[in-house]
Design a protein around this motif. Structure first.
Motif, PDB file in Angstrom:
ATOM      1  N   LYS A 185       0.857  -1.186   0.000  1.00 57.61           N
ATOM      2  CA  LYS A 185       0.000   0.000   0.000  1.00 57.61           C
ATOM      3  C   LYS A 185       0.894   1.238   0.000  1.00 57.61           C
ATOM      4  N   LEU A 186       0.787   2.046  -1.047  1.00 60.20           N
ATOM      5  CA  LEU A 186       1.616   3.236  -1.170  1.00 60.20           C
ATOM      6  C   LEU A 186       0.881   4.503  -0.747  1.00 60.20           C
ATOM      7  N   GLY A 187      -0.417   4.401  -0.487  1.00 60.77           N
ATOM      8  CA  GLY A 187      -1.176   5.574  -0.067  1.00 60.77           C
ATOM      9  C   GLY A 187      -0.823   5.996   1.347  1.00 60.77           C
ATOM     10  N   ASN A 188      -1.428   7.069   1.808  1.00 59.57           N
ATOM     11  CA  ASN A 188      -1.149   7.601   3.141  1.00 59.57           C
ATOM     12  C   ASN A 188      -2.006   6.877   4.180  1.00 59.57           C
ATOM     13  N   TYR A 189      -1.400   5.972   4.923  1.00 57.41           N
ATOM     14  CA  TYR A 189      -2.095   5.238   5.973  1.00 57.41           C
ATOM     15  C   TYR A 189      -1.533   5.652   7.333  1.00 57.41           C
ATOM     16  N   ILE A 190      -1.503   6.950   7.540  1.00 58.47           N
ATOM     17  CA  ILE A 190      -0.915   7.521   8.742  1.00 58.47           C
ATOM     18  C   ILE A 190      -1.979   8.297   9.507  1.00 58.47           C
ATOM     19  N   THR A 191      -1.995   8.146  10.809  1.00 60.50           N
ATOM     20  CA  THR A 191      -2.755   9.052  11.653  1.00 60.50           C
ATOM     21  C   THR A 191      -1.768   9.741  12.582  1.00 60.50           C
ATOM     22  N   SER A 192      -2.148  10.828  13.195  1.00 64.51           N
ATOM     23  CA  SER A 192      -1.223  11.595  14.028  1.00 64.51           C
ATOM     24  C   SER A 192      -1.763  11.747  15.440  1.00 64.51           C
ATOM     25  N   ILE A 193      -0.857  11.735  16.395  1.00 65.67           N
ATOM     26  CA  ILE A 193      -1.225  11.962  17.787  1.00 65.67           C
ATOM     27  C   ILE A 193      -0.454  13.169  18.315  1.00 65.67           C
ATOM     28  N   LYS A 194      -1.040  13.842  19.267  1.00 67.96           N
ATOM     29  CA  LYS A 194      -0.464  15.051  19.850  1.00 67.96           C
ATOM     30  C   LYS A 194      -0.273  14.811  21.340  1.00 67.96           C
ATOM     31  N   PHE A 195       0.925  15.079  21.846  1.00 68.88           N
ATOM     32  CA  PHE A 195       1.158  14.880  23.277  1.00 68.88           C
ATOM     33  C   PHE A 195       2.311  15.761  23.742  1.00 68.88           C
ATOM     34  N   GLU A 196       2.544  15.770  25.035  1.00 72.38           N
ATOM     35  CA  GLU A 196       3.604  16.594  25.628  1.00 72.38           C
ATOM     36  C   GLU A 196       4.838  15.725  25.884  1.00 72.38           C
ATOM     37  N   LEU A 197       5.889  15.970  25.113  1.00 74.27           N
ATOM     38  CA  LEU A 197       7.139  15.228  25.258  1.00 74.27           C
ATOM     39  C   LEU A 197       7.865  15.690  26.513  1.00 74.27           C
ATOM     40  N   PRO A 198       8.175  14.767  27.440  1.00 73.62           N
ATOM     41  CA  PRO A 198       8.891  15.167  28.656  1.00 73.62           C
ATOM     42  C   PRO A 198      10.352  15.497  28.355  1.00 73.62           C
ATOM     43  N   ILE A 199      10.865  16.525  28.982  1.00 75.46           N
ATOM     44  CA  ILE A 199      12.251  16.958  28.804  1.00 75.46           C
ATOM     45  C   ILE A 199      12.962  16.882  30.145  1.00 75.46           C
ATOM     46  N   GLY A 200      14.118  16.255  30.178  1.00 79.99           N
ATOM     47  CA  GLY A 200      14.882  16.144  31.420  1.00 79.99           C
ATOM     48  C   GLY A 200      16.151  15.352  31.203  1.00 79.99           C
TER      49      GLY A 200
END
Length: 268
Positions: A185-200
């Motif tokens: 499958k060459l089509g776009n089979y992507i979904t996206s998630i949004k979250f807070e990346l921890p930094i430390g």
């Protein structure tokens, strides 16, 4: 390779290019492939290239996409409105902390537009040795935790203290690698998630935080529901789509892969 990456593609020709580097090293030749994102995404290109190899040399990926029963499919369809509304509410309150937002002020002084930087080759086996030191940690958990450590060093380098979280968008591949060309499958089979990346500076703490934040976002029912929603988007009014689009990308400081609104590129 950075020189090849910086050569613009000729749009009068097919949207892919291959270069043979015969003397890449003393004992290694390399085929360097480059393709335009409108042709396919990274997983689609990797899948296609994998199938050109002998079977024992193909990419391996865990089967994380089991076929759902009709009851599960019906449940996901019925739950899609709930997932959409609850997710929009949750995403509305996600944001980087004030100190992390100072990265925008730093970036304005640097000339980074359309520039590719030389990358290092790191053996995946060596990476496995690193992340398998931690109990029940996936490769993704480890890489995001490591990114949190890298960002902590970057902020300290610029004299910014107290940067703890970075609002991030990550694309999620929604199909396994194919076993043959009929499954490709060459089509776009992507979904996206949004979250807070921890930094430390503590990678173990970063990993624990990543796992806790992503446990619900990587749930199969949630991901399938969001995929169903993306299928509906082209049929929604343009004004509503614009509202949803900017609400999703608002307050985002870091985006992985080729996603919209990347006016200044970041490469790691």
């Amino acid at each position: 390779m950075e020189e090849l990456m910086n050569i613009d593609m000729d749009f009068s020709k097919p949207l892919w290019e291959f270069d043979l580097l015969e003397d890449f090293s003393d004992d290694l030749s390399l085929v360097f492939g480059k393709m335009h994102h409108s042709f396919t995404d990274g997983i689609g290109f990797s899948s296609m290239m994998s199938l050109l190899n002998d079977e024992d040399k193909r990419f391996k990926m865990d089967k994380k996409f089991p076929e759902a029963s009709w009851k599960t499919k019906l449940y996901r369809i019925l739950m899609t409105p709930y997932f959409i509304i609850s997710t929009l509410i949750k995403y509305h309150y996600l944001q980087s902390d004030p100190n992390t937002n100072k990265m925008n002020e730093i970036n304005r002084t640097e000339k980074m537009r359309n520039k590719y930087f030389k990358s290092e080759f790191i053996s995946f086996n060596e990476m496995q040795k690193c992340y398998k030191r931690f109990t029940k940690v996936t490769f993704n958990d480890y890489m995001l935790g490591l990114l949190g450590v890298s960002y902590d060093k970057w902020f300290r380098k610029y004299g910014i203290e107290g940067a703890h979280k970075l609002c991030t968008i990550i694309p999620v591949n929604m199909r396994p690698l194919p076993n043959n060309f009929s499954e490709l499958k060459l089509g776009n089979y992507i979904t996206s998630i949004k979250f807070e990346l921890p930094i430390g500076e503590n990678i173990k703490s970063n990993i624990d935080s990543v796992k806790q934040k992503l446990v619900s976002l990587l749930d199969q029912d949630f991901l399938k529901a969001m995929t169903n929603f993306f299928k509906i988007i082209p049929r929604l009014p343009e004004a509503l789509n614009k509202k949803l689009f900017y609400e999703f990308y608002d307050r985002v400081n870091l985006m992985f892969s080729n996603v919209p609104l990347t006016s200044e590129a970041w490469y790691f």
